[in-house]
Motif scaffolding. Sequence first.
Motif, mmCIF file in Angstrom:
data_model
loop_
_atom_site.group_PDB
_atom_site.id
_atom_site.type_symbol
_atom_site.label_atom_id
_atom_site.label_comp_id
_atom_site.label_asym_id
_atom_site.label_seq_id
_atom_site.Cartn_x
_atom_site.Cartn_y
_atom_site.Cartn_z
ATOM 1 N N ASN A 14 0.820 -1.204 0.000
ATOM 2 C CA ASN A 14 0.000 0.000 0.000
ATOM 3 C C ASN A 14 0.862 1.266 0.000
ATOM 4 O O ASN A 14 0.593 2.209 -0.740
ATOM 5 N N ILE A 44 -3.564 -1.462 -8.903
ATOM 6 C CA ILE A 44 -4.704 -1.779 -8.045
ATOM 7 C C ILE A 44 -5.122 -3.240 -8.240
ATOM 8 O O ILE A 44 -5.379 -3.960 -7.279
ATOM 9 N N ASN A 47 -2.568 -5.516 -6.628
ATOM 10 C CA ASN A 47 -2.741 -5.495 -5.182
ATOM 11 C C ASN A 47 -3.926 -6.364 -4.773
ATOM 12 O O ASN A 47 -3.864 -7.093 -3.779
ATOM 13 N N GLY A 48 -5.007 -6.312 -5.542
ATOM 14 C CA GLY A 48 -6.169 -7.158 -5.274
ATOM 15 C C GLY A 48 -5.851 -8.637 -5.422
ATOM 16 O O GLY A 48 -6.287 -9.463 -4.617
ATOM 17 N N ASP A 51 -3.943 -9.811 -2.445
ATOM 18 C CA ASP A 51 -4.868 -10.026 -1.326
ATOM 19 C C ASP A 51 -5.609 -11.355 -1.473
ATOM 20 O O ASP A 51 -5.771 -12.097 -0.505
ATOM 21 N N GLU A 70 -11.922 -7.012 0.181
ATOM 22 C CA GLU A 70 -11.034 -5.963 -0.314
ATOM 23 C C GLU A 70 -10.354 -6.397 -1.605
ATOM 24 O O GLU A 70 -10.236 -5.606 -2.547
ATOM 25 N N LYS A 74 -10.746 -4.530 -5.190
ATOM 26 C CA LYS A 74 -9.567 -3.986 -5.877
ATOM 27 C C LYS A 74 -9.437 -4.570 -7.281
ATOM 28 O O LYS A 74 -9.109 -3.842 -8.229
ATOM 29 N N CYS A 75 -9.671 -5.875 -7.433
ATOM 30 C CA CYS A 75 -9.576 -6.498 -8.761
ATOM 31 C C CYS A 75 -10.609 -5.920 -9.719
ATOM 32 O O CYS A 75 -10.291 -5.582 -10.864
ATOM 33 N N GLY A 78 -9.611 -2.333 -10.535
ATOM 34 C CA GLY A 78 -8.442 -2.325 -11.412
ATOM 35 C C GLY A 78 -8.791 -2.684 -12.837
ATOM 36 O O GLY A 78 -8.355 -2.021 -13.783
ATOM 37 N N TYR A 99 -11.084 4.269 -4.604
ATOM 38 C CA TYR A 99 -9.863 3.610 -4.166
ATOM 39 C C TYR A 99 -9.237 4.324 -2.979
ATOM 40 O O TYR A 99 -8.712 3.680 -2.069
ATOM 41 N N ILE A 102 -11.089 3.187 0.047
ATOM 42 C CA ILE A 102 -10.685 1.822 0.421
ATOM 43 C C ILE A 102 -9.326 1.845 1.106
ATOM 44 O O ILE A 102 -9.124 1.207 2.144
ATOM 45 N N SER A 103 -8.379 2.595 0.539
ATOM 46 C CA SER A 103 -7.042 2.690 1.119
ATOM 47 C C SER A 103 -7.092 3.291 2.525
ATOM 48 O O SER A 103 -6.420 2.809 3.439
#
Length: 194
Positions: A14, A44, A47-48, A51, A70, A74-75, A78, A99, A102-103
């Motif tokens: 992050n 993004i 990152n998804g 996760d 989450e 994110k997926c 993105g 986003y 969410i962050s």
Amino acid sequence: MKILKKIKIDMWINAIMTLIIGILFIARPQGAMEVTAIVAGAVIFANGLIDLIYYMNIWSELYIRGVLFEGILKCILGIFIITHSGITSILFSYIFSIYIIISGIICLETAVYMQKAFGFNAGIYVVLSCVVVIAGIIMMFFSPDTVKSAALMAGVIFVISGVIDSIMLYRIHKISKNFVGEIKDIVDEIDDIR
């Protein structure tokens, strides 16, 4: 200890991601908006995926339960940003504000967990995380005509979020280094409760 490792991985990803995106948005707010949107969407999405992969491997941990939701969000976000980069540059403030929110929520969740697990006052981190969430909500109300202003604001918010994550990471590293025994006891107590 798995929880602490997951927090550190999330925070590093992050922090680095938000700093890179923030710098991109500040450096080239309008000229490279589509390229920036594609890069941001890919980051993004990645990152998804991280996760989701982490969730598949360690799904039973208490902290990990929100990671599935989450990761999916994110997926989806993105993929949408990558496939709609032209629209993204017009509706920039709306999409990226989601986003940012969410962050900020992830930062808030981590700050609250740190306060409970380590017993120190994380009030400043909670306040800063709330500021990021509120800034993301405010950004939702920017007009698409003010894309450049929204890009600059998003860049600043992303950089602030990255700095918050870096500070938390430093604190986690310092605490885990000094209190390895206490952390193990806390984790053992949590495992016994389950």
